[in-house]
Design an enzyme around this catalytic site. Sequence first.
Site, PDB file in Angstrom:
ATOM      1  N   GLY A  59      11.044   1.067  -4.914  1.00  0.00           N
ATOM      2  CA  GLY A  59      10.730   0.010  -5.862  1.00  0.00           C
ATOM      3  C   GLY A  59      11.632  -1.184  -5.637  1.00  0.00           C
ATOM      4  N   CYS A  86      14.106   6.245  -1.674  1.00  0.00           N
ATOM      5  CA  CYS A  86      14.728   4.944  -1.940  1.00  0.00           C
ATOM      6  C   CYS A  86      15.017   4.777  -3.441  1.00  0.00           C
ATOM      7  CB  CYS A  86      13.860   3.824  -1.379  1.00  0.00           C
ATOM      8  SG  CYS A  86      14.720   2.235  -1.250  1.00  0.00           S
ATOM      9  N   TYR A  87      14.295   3.884  -4.137  1.00  0.00           N
ATOM     10  CA  TYR A  87      14.511   3.742  -5.588  1.00  0.00           C
ATOM     11  C   TYR A  87      14.311   5.074  -6.286  1.00  0.00           C
ATOM     12  CZ  TYR A  87      13.986   2.128 -10.415  1.00  0.00           C
ATOM     13  OH  TYR A  87      14.134   1.954 -11.768  1.00  0.00           O
ATOM     14  N   HIS A 174      13.183   5.470   4.260  1.00  0.00           N
ATOM     15  CA  HIS A 174      11.733   5.505   4.060  1.00  0.00           C
ATOM     16  C   HIS A 174      11.073   6.370   5.137  1.00  0.00           C
ATOM     17  CE1 HIS A 174      11.246   2.459   0.866  1.00  0.00           C
ATOM     18  NE2 HIS A 174      12.355   1.954   1.372  1.00  0.00           N
ATOM     19  N   GLU A 176       8.055   7.356   5.167  1.00  0.00           N
ATOM     20  CA  GLU A 176       6.622   7.068   5.269  1.00  0.00           C
ATOM     21  C   GLU A 176       6.291   5.990   6.292  1.00  0.00           C
ATOM     22  OE1 GLU A 176       8.065   4.301   1.914  1.00  0.00           O
ATOM     23  OE2 GLU A 176       8.604   6.221   2.827  1.00  0.00           O
ATOM     24  N   SER A 228     -24.870  -2.599   1.390  1.00  0.00           N
ATOM     25  CA  SER A 228     -24.339  -3.940   1.599  1.00  0.00           C
ATOM     26  C   SER A 228     -24.279  -4.298   3.076  1.00  0.00           C
ATOM     27  CB  SER A 228     -22.927  -4.039   1.016  1.00  0.00           C
ATOM     28  OG  SER A 228     -22.036  -3.216   1.751  1.00  0.00           O
ATOM     29  N   GLY A 230     -21.988  -2.705   4.929  1.00  0.00           N
ATOM     30  CA  GLY A 230     -20.654  -2.267   5.306  1.00  0.00           C
ATOM     31  C   GLY A 230     -20.552  -0.769   5.480  1.00  0.00           C
ATOM     32  N   ASP A 232     -18.632   1.412   3.842  1.00  0.00           N
ATOM     33  CA  ASP A 232     -18.492   2.199   2.620  1.00  0.00           C
ATOM     34  C   ASP A 232     -19.843   2.553   2.001  1.00  0.00           C
ATOM     35  OD1 ASP A 232     -15.849   1.674   3.171  1.00  0.00           O
ATOM     36  OD2 ASP A 232     -15.690   0.065   1.701  1.00  0.00           O
ATOM     37  N   LYS A 371      -9.949   4.448   3.753  1.00  0.00           N
ATOM     38  CA  LYS A 371     -10.950   3.991   4.712  1.00  0.00           C
ATOM     39  C   LYS A 371     -11.081   4.915   5.924  1.00  0.00           C
ATOM     40  CE  LYS A 371     -12.917   0.427   4.836  1.00  0.00           C
ATOM     41  NZ  LYS A 371     -14.278  -0.015   4.420  1.00  0.00           N
TER      42      LYS A 371
END
Length: 515
Positions: A59, A86-87, A174, A176, A228, A230, A232, A371
């Site tokens: 954060g 971290c935070y 971190h 990640e 649409s 796209g 998704d 996605k």
Amino acid sequence: MAISAQHKTVLVVDFGAQYAQLIARRVREASVYSEIVAHTVTAEEISARGVAALILSGGPKSVHVEGAPQLDPAIYELGIPILGICYGAQLMAAQTGGRVDRTGRAEYGRTELRKSASTALFDHDVAEIQSVWMSHFDAVVEVPPGFEVTGSTADAPVAMMENPEKGLYAVQFHPEVNHTPLGQRLIERFLHDICGLGADWTTTDIIAESVAAIRAQVGEGRAICGLSGGVDSAVAAALVHRAIGPQLTCVFVDTGLMRQSEGEQVVETFQRTQGIELIHVRAEDEFFDALEGITDPEDKRKTIGEKFIRIFERTTGGVTDARFLVQGTLYPDVIESGAGQAATIKSHHNVGGLPEDMELELVEPLRDLFKDEVREVGSQLGLPDEIVWRQPFPGPGLGVRIIGEVTREKVGILQHADAIVREEIRAAGLEREIWQAFAVLADIRSVGVMGDERTYARPVIIRAVTSEDAMTADWARLPHELLATMSNRIINEVDGVNRVVYDVTSKPPGTIEWE
């Protein structure tokens, strides 16, 4: 559409970090289901859900400042494993009896970590010295009772701390981010070895569970899906069709705001290749009329969203008993649109742009997915690569890539320029490396010289970004020769354009789309 009920869930508690979504994605890469929740979540809520583990995100604030986000202290007594990052690590220390101070020795960037042999967060065969990514000013200077220091750096004596008896673990760095090379191994070690979670979040399971959930929701009813063009909406339609077959009718509303030639491809794929009933509604005039005079991006999104739904409600091709509307809402859409207690970044067409008096019940089979998970599902369902690997495209289409009022003339200019950008990206072999590459038409004019004559025409902005899940993104370092080719072609081939610029803004602070 909650398809996660059969899976052990890891909650990522968001303290306002730009990486909270990335942490959730990394958990899923370990084949474990994850969700993001606000830091206001209570111990009672977590217990009621039967959560398997928590990860506390980083954060931007100090734990000492007034108004700094806190965590319900009772959560630490639930007996479930918790990893603070971290935070999140500093907050864990501060709330369980340790001490966090501003030492005056900040760490930003790549740092060498020295781990102890007793750490449970790294495999025993991992080297003692590891490269990690730091981003902090405060630091833990005294560990809470029951904790052991299991890693340190030159400027962070407590870079890792662990209390296996209570299942509490914390790292100042971190894991990640890609800049921590063995960070994913640490996350997987926490999930699989410490938490004992199996790898049961797979594409095959997602499809099977989604199909069951869709059948349970829709029953014998009829559903319509708005295509649409796209990825998704295409995957959502294919997934629902797998579940209910001829009970689904797809409605492709041609808004006039799509990319060049995409309308024809949508009709070809779904009507002829996939065998799905498709109604093709040509509604360009209605959309352009509705958008006349509208310049605010949120107003444009809501106008397009409402018009889209109204057309659905009146144009069902004889499917007058349709009670369900299928949408390709993704998890990042839900987060960015301010679901729950998250801050609204912008409303998404699939989330915030629907009229309150809509008569159709939503079916959102992709609502829990990122996605890349959607692409995997699409491939498993047999959709062609040109659909599955199509670059993300906003629900409102080119309406939010035209700054200011949307007109037919501007759409024509942008379609042509955008097609050139995508053609050149494809020709350069970068289509799979670039998350999105597109053109934006600005609502200004600039002076230029073409053929010894003064011009006063529009600039086109090229936007190209790299990303893993659209939650964060970096501007793509395209070769200068490629940018030169795009610029030359757009200026020479597209009427009404005399200047091309390249956007070098990352997300954050910007968003991928301009509106």
